[in-house]
Design a protein around this motif. Structure first.
Motif, PDB file in Angstrom:
ATOM      1  N   ARG A 138      44.753  41.184  49.045  1.00  0.00           N
ATOM      2  CA  ARG A 138      45.828  40.774  48.137  1.00  0.00           C
ATOM      3  C   ARG A 138      45.784  41.596  46.854  1.00  0.00           C
ATOM      4  O   ARG A 138      44.812  42.274  46.566  1.00  0.00           O
ATOM      5  CB  ARG A 138      45.717  39.282  47.816  1.00  0.00           C
ATOM      6  CG  ARG A 138      44.431  38.898  47.113  1.00  0.00           C
ATOM      7  CD  ARG A 138      44.482  37.421  46.723  1.00  0.00           C
ATOM      8  NE  ARG A 138      43.218  36.906  46.245  1.00  0.00           N
ATOM      9  CZ  ARG A 138      42.763  37.074  45.007  1.00  0.00           C
ATOM     10  NH1 ARG A 138      43.455  37.775  44.134  1.00  0.00           N
ATOM     11  NH2 ARG A 138      41.608  36.548  44.641  1.00  0.00           N
ATOM     12  N   HIS A 151      39.064  42.046  45.355  1.00  0.00           N
ATOM     13  CA  HIS A 151      38.849  41.239  46.561  1.00  0.00           C
ATOM     14  C   HIS A 151      39.343  41.973  47.810  1.00  0.00           C
ATOM     15  O   HIS A 151      38.814  41.764  48.898  1.00  0.00           O
ATOM     16  CB  HIS A 151      39.570  39.897  46.447  1.00  0.00           C
ATOM     17  CG  HIS A 151      38.922  38.953  45.495  1.00  0.00           C
ATOM     18  ND1 HIS A 151      37.741  38.302  45.765  1.00  0.00           N
ATOM     19  CD2 HIS A 151      39.293  38.542  44.254  1.00  0.00           C
ATOM     20  CE1 HIS A 151      37.402  37.533  44.741  1.00  0.00           C
ATOM     21  NE2 HIS A 151      38.324  37.671  43.803  1.00  0.00           N
ATOM     22  N   ASP A 158      34.287  35.023  44.089  1.00  0.00           N
ATOM     23  CA  ASP A 158      34.717  33.899  43.261  1.00  0.00           C
ATOM     24  C   ASP A 158      33.757  32.734  43.479  1.00  0.00           C
ATOM     25  O   ASP A 158      33.590  32.275  44.613  1.00  0.00           O
ATOM     26  CB  ASP A 158      36.138  33.460  43.636  1.00  0.00           C
ATOM     27  CG  ASP A 158      37.191  34.477  43.216  1.00  0.00           C
ATOM     28  OD1 ASP A 158      36.910  35.292  42.308  1.00  0.00           O
ATOM     29  OD2 ASP A 158      38.290  34.445  43.782  1.00  0.00           O
ATOM     30  N   HIS A 212      37.089  28.807  38.770  1.00  0.00           N
ATOM     31  CA  HIS A 212      36.032  29.666  39.316  1.00  0.00           C
ATOM     32  C   HIS A 212      35.642  30.777  38.351  1.00  0.00           C
ATOM     33  O   HIS A 212      36.370  31.072  37.403  1.00  0.00           O
ATOM     34  CB  HIS A 212      36.462  30.271  40.658  1.00  0.00           C
ATOM     35  CG  HIS A 212      37.609  31.234  40.569  1.00  0.00           C
ATOM     36  ND1 HIS A 212      38.928  30.827  40.560  1.00  0.00           N
ATOM     37  CD2 HIS A 212      37.633  32.582  40.488  1.00  0.00           C
ATOM     38  CE1 HIS A 212      39.709  31.897  40.486  1.00  0.00           C
ATOM     39  NE2 HIS A 212      38.949  32.977  40.436  1.00  0.00           N
ATOM     40  N   HIS A 214      35.026  34.750  38.448  1.00  0.00           N
ATOM     41  CA  HIS A 214      35.281  35.949  39.251  1.00  0.00           C
ATOM     42  C   HIS A 214      34.265  37.007  38.829  1.00  0.00           C
ATOM     43  O   HIS A 214      34.156  37.329  37.640  1.00  0.00           O
ATOM     44  CB  HIS A 214      36.722  36.428  39.009  1.00  0.00           C
ATOM     45  CG  HIS A 214      36.997  37.804  39.516  1.00  0.00           C
ATOM     46  ND1 HIS A 214      37.695  38.040  40.682  1.00  0.00           N
ATOM     47  CD2 HIS A 214      36.667  39.035  39.019  1.00  0.00           C
ATOM     48  CE1 HIS A 214      37.785  39.358  40.886  1.00  0.00           C
ATOM     49  NE2 HIS A 214      37.170  39.975  39.882  1.00  0.00           N
TER      50      HIS A 214
END
Ligand code: ZN
Length: 224
Positions: A138, A151, A158, A212, A214
């Protein structure tokens, strides 16, 4: 008949609504100092010598992992030189494909400052690190025409929370602004993360990171 002239008075509430919506959206768009997040990144290539060294380091650290085959897709996403990490002193949940250098930095972070902070703050150890994964094909979240996220290269993790040996669960979502000891613990481990990873984003960064931390080894350094 509906008028579409934007300067026609009755349309103004709609204009204001659009303006307010845009103001809301800017919360998700990186500020000028965050532009490094939207720059293209170099391609990642298989590197067998690096993998030998990296997996030897994981083994020496006592990590549980398996090496994954190199993967690329037509969208430009890849997981090259990746491992699936399942434990590093504590069990590690939901991680999936992670580039080995990132897995190695993560293991050292968990075994070192995360366990130390748990000991100092809670007088307990971390039994389980709960993640929201690593590889995900993504773009950078909340950025118009953004480049692929770290990612998309299995180069970001995460972390959403921790389960301690005394049974207590600490989550970023409720602990970042929550019980004093949770706030203390989470800020200690973010500070340590900023010394080990290239980019660290917490709930202080934007609402997309409210639940979260990252951690990535892409471009940086950036710590917030
Ligand atoms: Zn992330």
């Amino acid at each position: 008949m509906v008028r579409h002239d934007p300067f026609f008075m009755p349309q103004r509430p709609t204009l204001w609504s659009a303006l307010l919506l845009m103001l809301g959206l800017t919360a998700c768009i990186p500020q000028p100092s965050d532009r490094h997040l939207a720059r293209p990144r170099p391609a990642l290539q298989p590197d067998s010598a690096m993998m030998r060294q990296c997996t030897a380091d994981l083994t020496a650290q006592g990590a549980r992992y398996r090496v994954l085959p190199d993967y690329r897709n037509d969208s430009g996403c890849s997981a090259i030189n990746a491992v699936a990490l399942s434990a590093a002193g504590a069990s590690i949940a939901n991680l999936g494909a992670t580039r080995c250098p990132l897995a190695s930095a993560f293991v050292r972070w968990v075994k070192g400052p995360v366990q130390q902070a748990a000991q100092d703050v809670y007088r307990a150890r971390v039994a389980r690190v709960v993640t929201m994964g690593s590889y995900s094909c993504r773009q950078v979240r909340g950025v118009a025409r953004a480049s692929l996220s770290e990612h998309a290269f299995a180069n970001a993790i995460d972390v959403s929370g921790f389960v301690l040996t005394n049974g207590r669960t600490v989550t970023v979502a409720t602990g970042w602004t929550g019980a004093a000891e949770d706030e203390d613990f989470l800020r200690r481990i973010r500070k340590a993360a900023c010394q080990r990873f290239q980019t660290v984003l917490s709930p202080d960064y934007n609402v997309a990171h409210r639940d979260h931390l990252h951690l990535d080894l892409g471009r940086g350094p950036y710590c917030r």
